[in-house]
Design a protein around this motif. Structure first.
Motif, PDB file in Angstrom:
ATOM      1  N   GLU A   1       0.823  -1.200   0.000  1.00 40.77           N
ATOM      2  CA  GLU A   1       0.000   0.000   0.000  1.00 40.77           C
ATOM      3  C   GLU A   1       0.867   1.264   0.000  1.00 40.77           C
ATOM      4  N   ALA A   2       1.960   1.231   0.750  1.00 42.13           N
ATOM      5  CA  ALA A   2       2.885   2.366   0.755  1.00 42.13           C
ATOM      6  C   ALA A   2       3.539   2.530  -0.619  1.00 42.13           C
TER       7      ALA A   2
ATOM      8  N   TRP B   1      -0.168  11.254   4.375  1.00 45.32           N
ATOM      9  CA  TRP B   1       1.264  11.010   4.330  1.00 45.32           C
ATOM     10  C   TRP B   1       2.028  12.335   4.385  1.00 45.32           C
TER      11      TRP B   1
ATOM     12  N   GLU C   1       2.134   1.768  -3.501  1.00 47.16           N
ATOM     13  CA  GLU C   1       1.121   2.362  -4.373  1.00 47.16           C
ATOM     14  C   GLU C   1       1.049   3.880  -4.170  1.00 47.16           C
ATOM     15  N   THR C   2       1.111   4.323  -2.928  1.00 42.21           N
ATOM     16  CA  THR C   2       1.095   5.759  -2.638  1.00 42.21           C
ATOM     17  C   THR C   2       2.379   6.413  -3.135  1.00 42.21           C
TER      18      THR C   2
ATOM     19  N   ILE D   1       2.373   7.277  -6.823  1.00 45.30           N
ATOM     20  CA  ILE D   1       1.604   8.490  -7.131  1.00 45.30           C
ATOM     21  C   ILE D   1       2.459   9.727  -6.883  1.00 45.30           C
TER      22      ILE D   1
ATOM     23  N   TYR E   1       3.664   8.002   7.627  1.00 40.52           N
ATOM     24  CA  TYR E   1       2.211   7.854   7.671  1.00 40.52           C
ATOM     25  C   TYR E   1       1.684   8.628   8.868  1.00 40.52           C
TER      26      TYR E   1
ATOM     27  N   TRP F   1      -5.033   5.352   4.169  1.00 35.21           N
ATOM     28  CA  TRP F   1      -3.698   5.292   3.577  1.00 35.21           C
ATOM     29  C   TRP F   1      -3.704   5.694   2.102  1.00 35.21           C
ATOM     30  N   SER F   2      -4.849   5.560   1.413  1.00 38.66           N
ATOM     31  CA  SER F   2      -4.883   5.867  -0.016  1.00 38.66           C
ATOM     32  C   SER F   2      -5.028   7.363  -0.300  1.00 38.66           C
ATOM     33  N   GLU F   3      -5.239   8.163   0.728  1.00 42.13           N
ATOM     34  CA  GLU F   3      -5.348   9.603   0.529  1.00 42.13           C
ATOM     35  C   GLU F   3      -3.986  10.269   0.684  1.00 42.13           C
ATOM     36  N   ARG F   4      -3.720  11.204  -0.177  1.00 46.01           N
ATOM     37  CA  ARG F   4      -2.416  11.887  -0.213  1.00 46.01           C
ATOM     38  C   ARG F   4      -2.129  12.643   1.082  1.00 46.01           C
TER      39      ARG F   4
END
Length: 144
Positions: free
Chosen positions: A62-63, A136, A65-66, A69, A125, A130-133
């Motif tokens: 997941e990290a 982070w 994937e972020t 982006i 984090y 976690w998927s929102e910018r």
């Protein structure tokens, strides 16, 4: 008995027949619409909840994937970026929720050449989805 026959009966005959009129169509329609709207609201509520990620520490995937982006935002032509599927090196400090991820990216530079770059990102984090910018904090981004 037809409804037209009902009109022809006297008041006394109407009492003796025990024939009841059907409920208004409007009432049944209103209850049907209220039921339909309630079902739709419940379905939408359930589908919204399934899209929200649980407030937990993200996995390395997941990290990654972020991080892709964020790295894409730092490239000259982000639409041409091509990342490897699962080829990355993570370093995770679970005490401080710090993630350091290293991988590669292929992209086209300003001259039109395809280049392969190695990138390294350090991020922390902060909590939330976690998927929102904005969940982070980006500490460092290096693209070589």
């Amino acid at each position: 008995m037809k409804y037209s026959d009902w009109k022809d009966l006297s008041a006394e005959d109407r009492k003796n027949i025990n024939w009841h009129r059907r409920p208004h169509i409007k009432t049944a329609t209103l209850y049907g619409i209220a039921f339909f709207i309630t079902v739709i609201i419940i379905i939408l509520g359930i589908s919204k909840n399934s899209a929200v990620h649980i407030n937990r520490k993200p996995t390395t995937k997941e990290a990654f994937e972020t991080a892709k982006i964020i790295v894409r935002e730092h490239l000259e032509q982000p639409s041409t970026a091509s990342f490897p599927d699962n080829t990355f090196t993570p370093i995770v400090d679970s005490a401080t929720d710090s993630y350091q991820i290293q991988s590669t990216v292929k992209s086209i530079d300003a001259g039109g050449k395809t280049i392969k770059s190695t990138w390294n990102i350090k991020m922390t984090y902060k909590g939330g989805d976690w998927s929102e910018r904005n969940s982070w904090q980006i500490n460092e981004v290096n693209i070589k």
